[in-house]
Design a protein around this motif. Structure first.
Motif, PDB file in Angstrom:
ATOM      1  N   GLU A   1       3.535  -0.990 -11.247  1.00  0.00           N
ATOM      2  CA  GLU A   1       4.426  -0.975 -10.082  1.00  0.00           C
ATOM      3  C   GLU A   1       4.123  -2.113  -9.113  1.00  0.00           C
ATOM      4  N   ASN A   2       3.208  -3.028  -9.505  1.00  0.00           N
ATOM      5  CA  ASN A   2       2.850  -4.179  -8.671  1.00  0.00           C
ATOM      6  C   ASN A   2       2.444  -3.722  -7.271  1.00  0.00           C
ATOM      7  N   LEU A   3       1.554  -2.748  -7.238  1.00  0.00           N
ATOM      8  CA  LEU A   3       1.069  -2.144  -5.995  1.00  0.00           C
ATOM      9  C   LEU A   3      -0.401  -2.504  -5.817  1.00  0.00           C
ATOM     10  N   ASP A   4      -0.784  -2.905  -4.599  1.00  0.00           N
ATOM     11  CA  ASP A   4      -2.143  -3.402  -4.363  1.00  0.00           C
ATOM     12  C   ASP A   4      -3.138  -2.308  -4.006  1.00  0.00           C
ATOM     13  N   VAL A   5      -2.731  -1.360  -3.139  1.00  0.00           N
ATOM     14  CA  VAL A   5      -3.654  -0.334  -2.648  1.00  0.00           C
ATOM     15  C   VAL A   5      -2.990   1.024  -2.769  1.00  0.00           C
ATOM     16  N   LEU A   6      -3.757   1.999  -3.252  1.00  0.00           N
ATOM     17  CA  LEU A   6      -3.243   3.361  -3.430  1.00  0.00           C
ATOM     18  C   LEU A   6      -4.225   4.338  -2.794  1.00  0.00           C
TER      19      LEU A   6
ATOM     20  N   THR B   1      -9.357  -5.289   1.746  1.00  0.00           N
ATOM     21  CA  THR B   1     -10.221  -4.141   1.526  1.00  0.00           C
ATOM     22  C   THR B   1      -9.483  -2.922   2.057  1.00  0.00           C
ATOM     23  N   SER B   2      -9.929  -1.742   1.705  1.00  0.00           N
ATOM     24  CA  SER B   2      -9.243  -0.566   2.228  1.00  0.00           C
ATOM     25  C   SER B   2      -9.320  -0.490   3.749  1.00  0.00           C
ATOM     26  N   PRO B   3     -10.452  -0.843   4.412  1.00  0.00           N
ATOM     27  CA  PRO B   3     -10.444  -0.834   5.885  1.00  0.00           C
ATOM     28  C   PRO B   3      -9.494  -1.861   6.499  1.00  0.00           C
ATOM     29  N   THR B   4      -9.414  -3.069   5.933  1.00  0.00           N
ATOM     30  CA  THR B   4      -8.521  -4.066   6.531  1.00  0.00           C
ATOM     31  C   THR B   4      -7.058  -3.683   6.336  1.00  0.00           C
ATOM     32  N   VAL B   5      -6.747  -3.026   5.232  1.00  0.00           N
ATOM     33  CA  VAL B   5      -5.368  -2.581   5.003  1.00  0.00           C
ATOM     34  C   VAL B   5      -5.005  -1.470   5.984  1.00  0.00           C
ATOM     35  N   LEU B   6      -5.913  -0.498   6.192  1.00  0.00           N
ATOM     36  CA  LEU B   6      -5.641   0.567   7.158  1.00  0.00           C
ATOM     37  C   LEU B   6      -5.541   0.005   8.573  1.00  0.00           C
ATOM     38  N   GLU B   7      -6.386  -0.953   8.901  1.00  0.00           N
ATOM     39  CA  GLU B   7      -6.331  -1.574  10.221  1.00  0.00           C
ATOM     40  C   GLU B   7      -4.984  -2.255  10.440  1.00  0.00           C
ATOM     41  N   ALA B   8      -4.486  -2.956   9.424  1.00  0.00           N
ATOM     42  CA  ALA B   8      -3.186  -3.622   9.541  1.00  0.00           C
ATOM     43  C   ALA B   8      -2.061  -2.607   9.695  1.00  0.00           C
ATOM     44  N   ALA B   9      -2.164  -1.488   8.979  1.00  0.00           N
ATOM     45  CA  ALA B   9      -1.132  -0.452   9.085  1.00  0.00           C
ATOM     46  C   ALA B   9      -1.116   0.144  10.484  1.00  0.00           C
ATOM     47  N   MET B  10      -2.281   0.462  11.020  1.00  0.00           N
ATOM     48  CA  MET B  10      -2.337   1.059  12.353  1.00  0.00           C
ATOM     49  C   MET B  10      -1.916   0.065  13.430  1.00  0.00           C
TER      50      MET B  10
ATOM     51  N   ALA C   1       0.833  -1.198   0.000  1.00  0.00           N
ATOM     52  CA  ALA C   1       0.000   0.000   0.000  1.00  0.00           C
ATOM     53  C   ALA C   1       0.865   1.244   0.000  1.00  0.00           C
ATOM     54  N   ASP C   2       0.449   2.229  -0.773  1.00  0.00           N
ATOM     55  CA  ASP C   2       1.020   3.577  -0.755  1.00  0.00           C
ATOM     56  C   ASP C   2      -0.112   4.485  -0.291  1.00  0.00           C
ATOM     57  N   HIS C   3      -0.008   4.995   0.935  1.00  0.00           N
ATOM     58  CA  HIS C   3      -1.134   5.675   1.571  1.00  0.00           C
ATOM     59  C   HIS C   3      -1.244   7.151   1.198  1.00  0.00           C
ATOM     60  N   HIS C   4      -0.259   7.713   0.518  1.00  0.00           N
ATOM     61  CA  HIS C   4      -0.260   9.162   0.304  1.00  0.00           C
ATOM     62  C   HIS C   4       0.349   9.508  -1.050  1.00  0.00           C
TER      63      HIS C   4
ATOM     64  N   VAL D   1       4.343   5.968  -8.266  1.00  0.00           N
ATOM     65  CA  VAL D   1       3.586   5.593  -7.075  1.00  0.00           C
ATOM     66  C   VAL D   1       4.162   4.282  -6.535  1.00  0.00           C
ATOM     67  N   GLY D   2       4.120   4.126  -5.227  1.00  0.00           N
ATOM     68  CA  GLY D   2       4.708   2.937  -4.623  1.00  0.00           C
ATOM     69  C   GLY D   2       6.198   3.038  -4.384  1.00  0.00           C
ATOM     70  N   THR D   3       6.800   4.201  -4.695  1.00  0.00           N
ATOM     71  CA  THR D   3       8.213   4.386  -4.350  1.00  0.00           C
ATOM     72  C   THR D   3       8.391   4.253  -2.842  1.00  0.00           C
ATOM     73  N   GLY D   4       7.442   4.783  -2.085  1.00  0.00           N
ATOM     74  CA  GLY D   4       7.351   4.500  -0.666  1.00  0.00           C
ATOM     75  C   GLY D   4       6.119   3.645  -0.442  1.00  0.00           C
ATOM     76  N   ARG D   5       6.258   2.545   0.286  1.00  0.00           N
ATOM     77  CA  ARG D   5       5.093   1.667   0.470  1.00  0.00           C
ATOM     78  C   ARG D   5       5.173   0.904   1.784  1.00  0.00           C
ATOM     79  N   ASN D   6       4.002   0.504   2.269  1.00  0.00           N
ATOM     80  CA  ASN D   6       3.876  -0.446   3.374  1.00  0.00           C
ATOM     81  C   ASN D   6       3.654  -1.835   2.797  1.00  0.00           C
ATOM     82  N   TYR D   7       4.299  -2.828   3.379  1.00  0.00           N
ATOM     83  CA  TYR D   7       3.909  -4.216   3.168  1.00  0.00           C
ATOM     84  C   TYR D   7       3.245  -4.686   4.462  1.00  0.00           C
ATOM     85  N   LEU D   8       2.021  -5.198   4.330  1.00  0.00           N
ATOM     86  CA  LEU D   8       1.195  -5.454   5.499  1.00  0.00           C
ATOM     87  C   LEU D   8       0.620  -6.861   5.478  1.00  0.00           C
ATOM     88  N   ARG D   9       0.554  -7.506   6.653  1.00  0.00           N
ATOM     89  CA  ARG D   9      -0.083  -8.799   6.813  1.00  0.00           C
ATOM     90  C   ARG D   9      -1.550  -8.593   7.159  1.00  0.00           C
ATOM     91  N   LEU D  10      -2.424  -9.219   6.420  1.00  0.00           N
ATOM     92  CA  LEU D  10      -3.849  -9.145   6.721  1.00  0.00           C
ATOM     93  C   LEU D  10      -4.320 -10.320   7.568  1.00  0.00           C
TER      94      LEU D  10
END
Length: 799
Positions: free
Chosen positions: A436-441, A622-631, A410-413, A607-616
């Motif tokens: 860029e093989n990015l899942d969430v933007l 979904t966008s909520p589950t990705v944000l939940e994993a980031a937080m 994910a690239d959040h910004h 996009v994706g030059t800076g990114r989070n890799y997150l475990r769900l």
């Protein structure tokens, strides 16, 4: 934006220190490479029109529709302007590191070059053809100059802040109109040579495509200016500048207007299908725009076809980032989508969906392809022969597969649109993400003062091919600090900007605490973005410097806050020093990442030059589950390398481990060299190990004595800039795991907590002093209360 101790983004072109954000200078003031026609310049004979396309200049016969190539060198040629008699053509030549002015004799095509160590832009002949107006650097700014062509004598005409360019001669040679950009203001000015005056004739705020032209016979100008995301054409009578007339309607993106030789029509470019420019024409006094067709492109030599096909290791067609250049360095532009420029390497690039064919002059070409930071760069050299077909098959191979390892990216910004050349949609963003093989933007709607860029998209979510684009908001109080809002829904926070150095349009006593409270009320995530620039961090000197004004007080007073640890413009090491102190006082501030790139910009990192890799952890993406994993901190942030970390009984970031002696394990993989891997406990490096060479994967393990409280994490980085970091576009390889907490989430260790609290109190003291100096006599009791509350909380931690 990048200090001497930093290893972040650096200006590629000559530095002009009056521009705090040099990326904006390079994006908005320099030429653009596009496959379709840009920069129309009608010839004095009324039958021809010069324009830029594919990095060269062309001459279009308006009767036959045949375009003849005028230039064929390695540079990118743009912004042509005619001498009054049509015998010469002046234009800008962009080498990728510098720009120059070229004057071409149309008879023999000989060239005269005006080049200095700084930037040159936007030539315009005087009415008698004896002089040339142009823009060039003067100290820290870009000013207008007049060169007497016979003697070579230069005279400086303007001495205003930041940039003056786009000079256009007035009818009869009485003066010029030109663009002046300074901070948040862009204005058109008239310099009257006879009266000796220089006055504003039209003003806008942040309007980067504000350019105009002067009527050949009347005191009339035409210019391009916006209404929110759209750009329209307007005419203005210089004898009565109070009234303007809009020529275009609907939702156009009309740029670079130029009057015909007789003044009866205005030629301009408009963004069409596949984000390609097309030539248009409209009557000067209003009417229906009509296309100006190009029926044939005459390259002046043999051409052939280059076919590029992209597959993954299984043979499935995929989208990838591609850069194609002639061996002399001339870049190739995409005819299927926008073409971008990587300011760190000087490469132009675009995205190919599976396969694409290019008509090119015969010769040898270099093809590079990449697909996100975990895929190795593929390079091929190919010869395109006359009337032949050259084929390049690229197989994209990854050294670490995030999905197979249980991670999503994910690239959040980022921003979808920011007054760039290539107005973008969520569908355009999905294409870039695939490349860029990015899942969430998470593009952020934002303001340019009264303009609300992408405001109608706020809260809109667009899925496609297993990827998600989800629109948020960035609240941009420059002085207080920028706050990104993710998952806020359709309702924006208002006002979109406030604070000193902005117009006061209501209550001056607003704080970013209001933004965070709004986020909490609607279930959104608030993140401080691009916080710390310098590698040394903000706490090295006696005075704490370089932290957004309210960040520390908001982090102390808020239960859940994100901090953008990785960004294209800031220092991940310097930001880590701030993050560690917040963790050390027991605030589980989430490590977030955001490139802060623009999908519509020409000169931008991917996009994706800076990114989070997150475990769900088994949940659907979904966008909520990705944000939940980031937080929750279930993963790592990175500019490229993959960094997996666990402690004890396979406890991963976001989890809790017990104190005492514990085993730890890490895996580091990267497509570029990574200098070191470090183990960090409560902000202190307790172990330092050699990193990896490009393309390698290495496993690490060891034991560590953990204290009674706090946290442990791993980080990997290189201390120096990498000149060519492709496939990533960040100058520094960096990755940092989120913390594994010791004993309990938010636990602390006494001595680390005390030192952190002391440093953070110093930071609040410094912020308070800055606020007093900036606000002056304006009372801000609510802001002061935030400082006082946070300071009291920190003092309690000390006691």
């Amino acid at each position: 934006m990048a200090g001497p101790a930093s290893a972040q983004w650096e200006n590629r072109y000559a530095k002009l220190s009056d521009f705090n954000h040099h990326v904006y200078l390079e994006q908005h003031e320099l030429p653009v490479l596009a496959h379709g026609p840009t920069d129309p310049a009608p010839a004095p004979d009324g039958r021809h029109l010069a324009f830029a396309a594919q990095g060269w200049l062309w001459l279009l016969d308006l009767e036959t529709g045949i375009a003849e190539r005028l230039t064929d060198g390695p540079g990118m040629d743009a912004r042509p302007r005619w001498s009054p008699d049509g015998s010469r053509l002046a234009f800008v030549r962009d080498s990728g590191r510098d720009t120059a002015i070229v004057i071409m004799e149309m008879g023999g095509r000989s060239e005269t070059v005006i080049d200095t160590p700084t930037i040159e832009l936007d030539p315009e002949f005087s009415s008698d053809g004896e002089s040339l107006y142009y823009t060039s650097g003067a100290g820290d700014v870009l000013s207008l100059w007049r060169r007497h062509l016979a003697s070579g004598l230069d005279t400086r005409l303007t001495d205003l802040p930041q940039v003056e360019r786009n000079a256009r001669r007035l009818a009869g040679g009485t003066g010029i109109v030109y663009l002046h950009g300074n901070g948040a203001h862009r204005v058109l000015r008239e310099r009257d040579f006879i009266a000796g005056s220089d006055e504003i004739i039209h003003g806008e705020t942040l309007t980067y495509h504000l350019t105009g032209d002067s009527h050949p016979n009347q005191r009339l100008i035409v210019y391009s200016a916006p209404i929110d995301n759209d750009y329209h054409l307007w005419t203005l009578d210089l004898e009565d500048t109070r009234v303007k007339h809009r020529l275009t309607h609907g939702s156009p993106y009309a740029l670079t207007p130029a009057f015909s030789a007789d003044g009866d029509h205005v030629y301009f470019t408009e963004l069409g299908e596949s984000r390609q420019f097309r030539l248009m024409r409209i009557p000067t006094h209003g009417g229906t725009p009509t296309p100006v067709d190009i029926s044939q492109w005459e390259y002046g030599g043999a051409t052939g076809t280059l076919s590029v096909a992209i597959t993954d290791a299984s043979g499935t067609a995929v989208t990838a980032r591609v850069s194609i250049t002639q061996l002399d360095g001339h870049p190739v532009a995409s005819h299927e989508d926008a073409t971008y420029f990587d300011s760190q390497t000087g490469r132009h690039y675009f995205y190919v969906q599976g396969q694409s064919e290019f008509t090119l002059p015969a010769g040898r070409y270099r093809v590079l392809a990449a697909r996100g930071p975990m895929a190795t760069v593929v390079e091929e050299t190919v010869r395109v022969r006359s009337n032949g077909l050259a084929e390049v098959g690229v197989v994209s191979r990854t050294i670490w597969d995030a999905r197979s390892a249980g991670y999503v990216s994910a690239d959040h910004h980022v921003h979808l649109n920011g007054d760039g050349h290539h107005r973008a949609t969520h569908q355009d963003a999905l294409r870039v993400m695939a490349g860029e093989n990015l899942d969430v933007l998470g593009p952020m709607s934002w303001n340019r003062w009264q303009r609300r860029i992408d405001a109608p998209l706020l809260g809109v979510e667009t899925p496609g091919d297993g990827r998600i684009v989800t629109q948020g908001q960035e609240v941009r109080s420059h002085f207080h600090g920028h706050v990104g809002l993710s998952g806020a829904g359709r309702q924006p926070f208002a006002p979109w900007f406030f604070g000193p150095y902005n117009p006061t349009l209501g209550n001056p006593d607003l704080t970013n605490g209001d933004v965070i409270a709004f986020a909490e009320s609607v279930g959104a995530i608030a993140t401080y973005v691009h916080p710390v620039v310098d590698d040394a961090g903000p706490f090295q000197g006696e005075q704490v410097e370089g932290i957004p004004l309210e960040l520390v007080s908001d982090a102390v007073l808020s239960e859940g806050l994100g901090l953008e640890l990785v960004c294209a413009w800031t220092s991940p090491l310097g930001t880590s020093e701030l993050w560690y102190r917040l963790l050390n006082i027991g605030r589980p501030v989430a490590a977030m990442s955001g490139t802060d790139a623009w999908v519509d910009f020409h000169r931008t990192p991917a996009v994706g030059t800076g990114r989070n890799y997150l475990r769900l952890d088994g949940e659907e993406m979904t966008s909520p589950t990705v944000l939940e994993a980031a937080m929750a901190g279930r993963g790592f942030v990175t500019t490229g390398p993959a960094l997996l970390f666990e402690v004890g009984d396979r406890i991963q970031p976001g989890g809790v481990v017990q104190s005492g002696m514990q085993q730890w394990r890490a895996t580091l993989a990267g497509t570029t060299d990574v200098e070191v891997l470090e183990l960090v406990v409560n902000g202190t490096v307790v172990d330092r190990l050699d990193g990896i060479r490009a393309g390698a994967t290495r496993s690490y393990d060891g034991s560590i004595e953990l204290p009674d409280g706090g946290w442990v994490a791993a980080r990997a980085y290189s201390s120096k800039r990498v000149e060519d970091a492709w496939p990533t576009m960040h100058a520094r390889p960096f990755a940092h795991s989120s913390p594994v907490w010791i004993g309990a989430r938010g636990s602390t260790e006494r001595s680390a907590r005390g030192k952190a609290a002391s440093d953070l109190i110093r930071a609040i003291d410094a912020a308070e002093q800055r606020a007093r100096e900036a606000y002056g006599d304006v009372e801000t009791p609510r802001l002061q209360a935030r400082f006082d509350q946070a300071r009291t909380a920190l003092r309690t931690m000390l006691e």
